[in-house]
Scaffold this active site. Structure first.
Site, PDB file in Angstrom:
ATOM      1  N   HIS A  59      32.893  35.206  42.005  1.00 50.23           N
ATOM      2  CA  HIS A  59      31.474  34.885  41.793  1.00 50.23           C
ATOM      3  C   HIS A  59      31.281  34.157  40.468  1.00 50.23           C
ATOM      4  O   HIS A  59      30.511  33.187  40.374  1.00 50.23           O
ATOM      5  CB  HIS A  59      30.639  36.166  41.774  1.00 50.23           C
ATOM      6  CG  HIS A  59      30.341  36.749  43.110  1.00 50.23           C
ATOM      7  ND1 HIS A  59      29.808  36.020  44.149  1.00 50.23           N
ATOM      8  CD2 HIS A  59      30.483  38.020  43.588  1.00 50.23           C
ATOM      9  CE1 HIS A  59      29.624  36.806  45.202  1.00 50.23           C
ATOM     10  NE2 HIS A  59      30.026  38.023  44.886  1.00 50.23           N
ATOM     11  N   HIS A  64      37.297  39.798  42.963  1.00 46.01           N
ATOM     12  CA  HIS A  64      36.095  39.453  43.736  1.00 46.01           C
ATOM     13  C   HIS A  64      34.966  39.009  42.809  1.00 46.01           C
ATOM     14  O   HIS A  64      34.379  37.925  43.006  1.00 46.01           O
ATOM     15  CB  HIS A  64      35.663  40.670  44.554  1.00 46.01           C
ATOM     16  CG  HIS A  64      34.414  40.476  45.350  1.00 46.01           C
ATOM     17  ND1 HIS A  64      34.417  40.224  46.699  1.00 46.01           N
ATOM     18  CD2 HIS A  64      33.106  40.493  44.986  1.00 46.01           C
ATOM     19  CE1 HIS A  64      33.170  40.090  47.129  1.00 46.01           C
ATOM     20  NE2 HIS A  64      32.349  40.256  46.107  1.00 46.01           N
ATOM     21  N   GLU A  65      34.662  39.831  41.820  1.00 51.32           N
ATOM     22  CA  GLU A  65      33.561  39.492  40.921  1.00 51.32           C
ATOM     23  C   GLU A  65      33.873  38.249  40.099  1.00 51.32           C
ATOM     24  O   GLU A  65      32.972  37.464  39.785  1.00 51.32           O
ATOM     25  CB  GLU A  65      33.219  40.677  40.019  1.00 51.32           C
ATOM     26  CG  GLU A  65      32.738  41.921  40.768  1.00 51.32           C
ATOM     27  CD  GLU A  65      31.567  41.650  41.698  1.00 51.32           C
ATOM     28  OE1 GLU A  65      30.768  40.736  41.419  1.00 51.32           O
ATOM     29  OE2 GLU A  65      31.444  42.359  42.712  1.00 51.32           O
ATOM     30  N   HIS A 111      32.112  30.578  40.620  1.00 49.68           N
ATOM     31  CA  HIS A 111      31.060  29.846  41.333  1.00 49.68           C
ATOM     32  C   HIS A 111      29.941  29.455  40.365  1.00 49.68           C
ATOM     33  O   HIS A 111      29.367  28.359  40.459  1.00 49.68           O
ATOM     34  CB  HIS A 111      30.525  30.728  42.463  1.00 49.68           C
ATOM     35  CG  HIS A 111      29.815  29.987  43.547  1.00 49.68           C
ATOM     36  ND1 HIS A 111      29.201  30.627  44.602  1.00 49.68           N
ATOM     37  CD2 HIS A 111      29.603  28.659  43.763  1.00 49.68           C
ATOM     38  CE1 HIS A 111      28.647  29.735  45.409  1.00 49.68           C
ATOM     39  NE2 HIS A 111      28.872  28.543  44.921  1.00 49.68           N
TER      40      HIS A 111
END
Length: 670
Positions: free
Chosen positions: A465, A461-462, A468
């Site tokens: 980010h 998940h991190e 991105h």
């Protein structure tokens, strides 16, 4: 002697020179950088030239470079490696920063120049990205109170300053409660715990200088303790301490702080002409209105609650077989759910965990990025802010893309949770700059370090980010990377979690810590089959928190937030054995700052999209389909906030999704 925070950084890729920075450098660097930024703002506001995009909007974009450098280091270390000295500095800096931001937002001469450029926009021949930056700049001034006059203007500045102080106090109180509490365990108390939990408890005891194993309030320790300890009395003590963070009375109690924050937010919104803070906050998000948020949350709540109630009945029966009479309690749920997972799926955390080595999961997250986006990762030997940190250079086709830093282990100086931040964002103006991105987690340290499946999901998940941030390709830093709508920002991160569940990824990287053997096919099948296990519980605890957050902000601010929280949960008929994921006194997402205030729903809004977005790969026939990966980068990962989120998603998928994809993904479809 030159202050290292203000000097030119000649380190590799201009990473902050952490080994030369002392806490005593922060105050003089902060004061000088703040003074410089004020002077830069005054030059823009007081220019005798007619306002243009270049001398106003781009000049604002270019201002504050020194302050950004100082704060990027300061907030990195205060979040991940705090101390009493750094916490004192944070209390000193927060109101000054809030005042500085408020002064910029209320600078009438500056706003007049921004407004003049905005009014002339149709004749300026701006690029699409420049038009977007102009719109966001003008909107930011208006929503920040630039059009307010007199007493209203002064009051807005007071509110912003006070909110900054309160947010800092809330965060530091929570950190203090998490840092100070621990429960000593005797050797007999360790009976029934798997080896990895015992090892983590012993390591925590060493950190706390407790002369023996302990349970702390670190999620990476307390959750497995609640899952595996057969001692119901100890589970109750640990659970009650965990959910009592921020409401223990005394100096670290957050209840009065939360009430004041909510009242100030309501007043702030009303000064700007909004009926409620939720109306103000959601106006710029994909959801737009409180009703849209509530509709989504309730569409998920109903099937999730039904599933949780059915699960609770099964767990209660299991508990009674053990000879425990009375109702299922919150400190029982994880223990009996783990037993049920073992019975239903022949899978338990203790058996699974040796296959989820931290280093191998990091490799897996990198390998997926290599296959999807052509990125390569090479370790960097550079000084960082803590010995636990690691760094990599990220390249594509031999060209530098970013620096990625991973800080993975729990410690007392680190706030709880997991997050991604950029010490430097991607930009091309006023000069080319590549991002420096950090993932911070709170995994239990070990040799080797082993993750739960939920931990592995957090790591992916991190890193979503981080992608991105690293793949951003825009001109202006203010719209680069994760500078997007709050209910869109979780799309890349939650989407990337799906690659953890791609069978070929686990087949390659889920290898046993002792034997090195790959996860057996039958275990892999069980892991994937249990992916939605206990989704009733997980969904209920999350949605309840999101609905309480919305209720706090969609209407009059409650004088007693705890009473309002109880009312909302009673109206929902909250299952008694499940608590909110984040109760009000430790709801840092909502009260540490404005980021997720009236916006905790964002994870679920993004999940509607991430389930549908991964389906694009499935429809293409491969989780690594090159054309779909290229489209994902082109339309979502590289674009930052240069286009409205709805348009970005529609460009990628051709349409916006419905809630059905989320319910299917969580296994909650009827």
């Amino acid at each position: 002697m030159t202050n290292p925070l203000l000097s030119d950084w000649t380190t590799p890729f201009q990473i902050a020179p952490f080994d030369t920075i002392a806490d005593t450098d922060f105050v003089p660097a902060f004061e000088q950088a703040l003074t410089e930024h004020k002077a830069e703002i005054e030059i823009v506001a007081g220019s005798a030239e007619a306002p243009t995009f270049a001398n106003t909007i781009e000049a604002l974009e270019a201002a504050g470079g020194a302050l950004d450098k100082v704060l990027s280091v300061f907030f990195t270390v205060t979040g991940a490696d705090s101390s009493e000295a750094r916490e004192a500095l944070q209390r000193e800096f927060s109101p000054k920063l809030a005042q500085h931001s408020a002064e910029i937002a209320s600078n009438k001469a500056l706003f007049a120049r921004v407004a003049a450029v905005w009014d002339a926009r149709d004749g300026l021949d701006l690029t699409d990205e420049q038009q977007r930056v102009l719109m966001l700049t003008h909107r930011g001034f208006v929503r920040g109170g630039a059009a307010l006059e007199g007493d209203k203007d002064a009051r807005m500045q007071q509110i912003k300053a006070r909110l900054a102080v309160l947010g800092t106090e809330f965060t530091q109180n929570l950190l203090a409660d998490e840092r100070d509490w621990f429960m000593k365990l005797s050797e007999e108390d360790l009976d029934g715990l798997p080896g990895f939990v015992v090892d983590a408890a012993r390591a925590a005891g060493v950190e706390k200088e407790a002369d023996g194993p302990v349970v702390t309030l670190s999620r990476s320790l307390i959750v497995p303790f609640l899952q595996f300890s057969p001692r119901r009395d100890l589970r109750e003590v640990a659970f009650r301490a965990w959910v009592a963070r921020g409401e223990n009375g005394g100096d670290t109690d957050n209840r009065a702080i939360a009430a004041e924050i909510l009242a100030l937010r309501e007043e702030r919104a009303q000064l700007l002409g909004y009926a409620t803070f939720a109306n103000y906050k959601l106006e710029t998000e994909m959801a737009k209105t409180p009703d849209a948020v509530r509709d989504l949350l309730m569409a998920v709540w109903t099937p999730a609650k039904a599933r949780a109630q059915a699960d609770a009945a099964i767990l209660t029966d299991m508990m009674q077989v053990d000879g425990v009479n009375g109702p299922l309690e919150p400190w029982d749920w994880r223990y009996y759910a783990e037993k049920r997972r073992k019975a239903d799926h022949d899978l338990d955390e203790a058996t699974l965990k040796p296959y989820l080595q931290l280093d191998r999961m990091i490799e897996a997250s990198f390998a997926c990025a290599t296959r999807l986006f052509g990125l390569a990762f090479e370790p960097l030997d550079v000084p960082l802010y803590h010995p636990d940190c690691r760094a990599w250079e990220v390249t594509r086709n031999g060209k530098h893309v970013a620096v990625f830093i991973g800080d993975y282990f729990a410690r007392g100086s680190k706030r709880s949770g997991a997050w991604c931040s950029a010490m430097r964002g991607q930009a091309k103006m006023p000069e080319q700059q590549a991002p420096v991105v950090i993932n911070v987690c709170n995994f239990a340290k070990g040799d080797p370090s082993l993750l739960s499946y939920d931990d592995a999901r957090t790591l992916f998940h991190e890193f979503g980010h981080a992608l991105h941030q690293m793949l951003s390709n825009v001109t202006y830093e203010s719209i680069s990377g994760t500078s997007v709508a709050r209910d869109f920002v979780e799309l890349p991160s939650q989407l990337y979690e799906h690659w953890l569940e791609v069978p070929e990824v686990l087949q390659e990287f889920a290898t046993h810590a002792e034997t090195g053997e790959a996860m057996p096919p039958e275990m892999l099948e069980k892991v994937l089959g249990a992916a939605n296990f206990d989704q009733g519980f997980q969904t209920v605890e999350y949605v309840a928190s999101a609905l309480v957050d919305l209720a706090f902000h969609d209407g009059a601010a409650p004088q007693d937030p705890m009473a309002r929280q109880a009312e909302v949960l009673a109206d929902l008929d909250m299952p008694r054995a499940i608590t909110m994921r984040h109760a009000t006194p430790h709801f840092a997402h909502v009260f540490a700052g404005d980021g997720y205030s009236s916006g905790y729903y964002s994870y679920m809004w993004s999940e509607v999209m991430d389930a549908d977005a991964f389906a694009a790969f499935e429809e293409a026939g491969s989780a690594f389909d090159p054309a779909t990966a290229e489209a994902l980068e082109a339309h979502i990962l590289s674009t930052g906030g240069s286009v409205e989120a709805e348009q970005l998603y529609t460009r990628f998928r051709g349409r916006l999704p419905g809630v059905e994809a989320l319910l299917k993904g969580r296994g909650l479809m009827a």
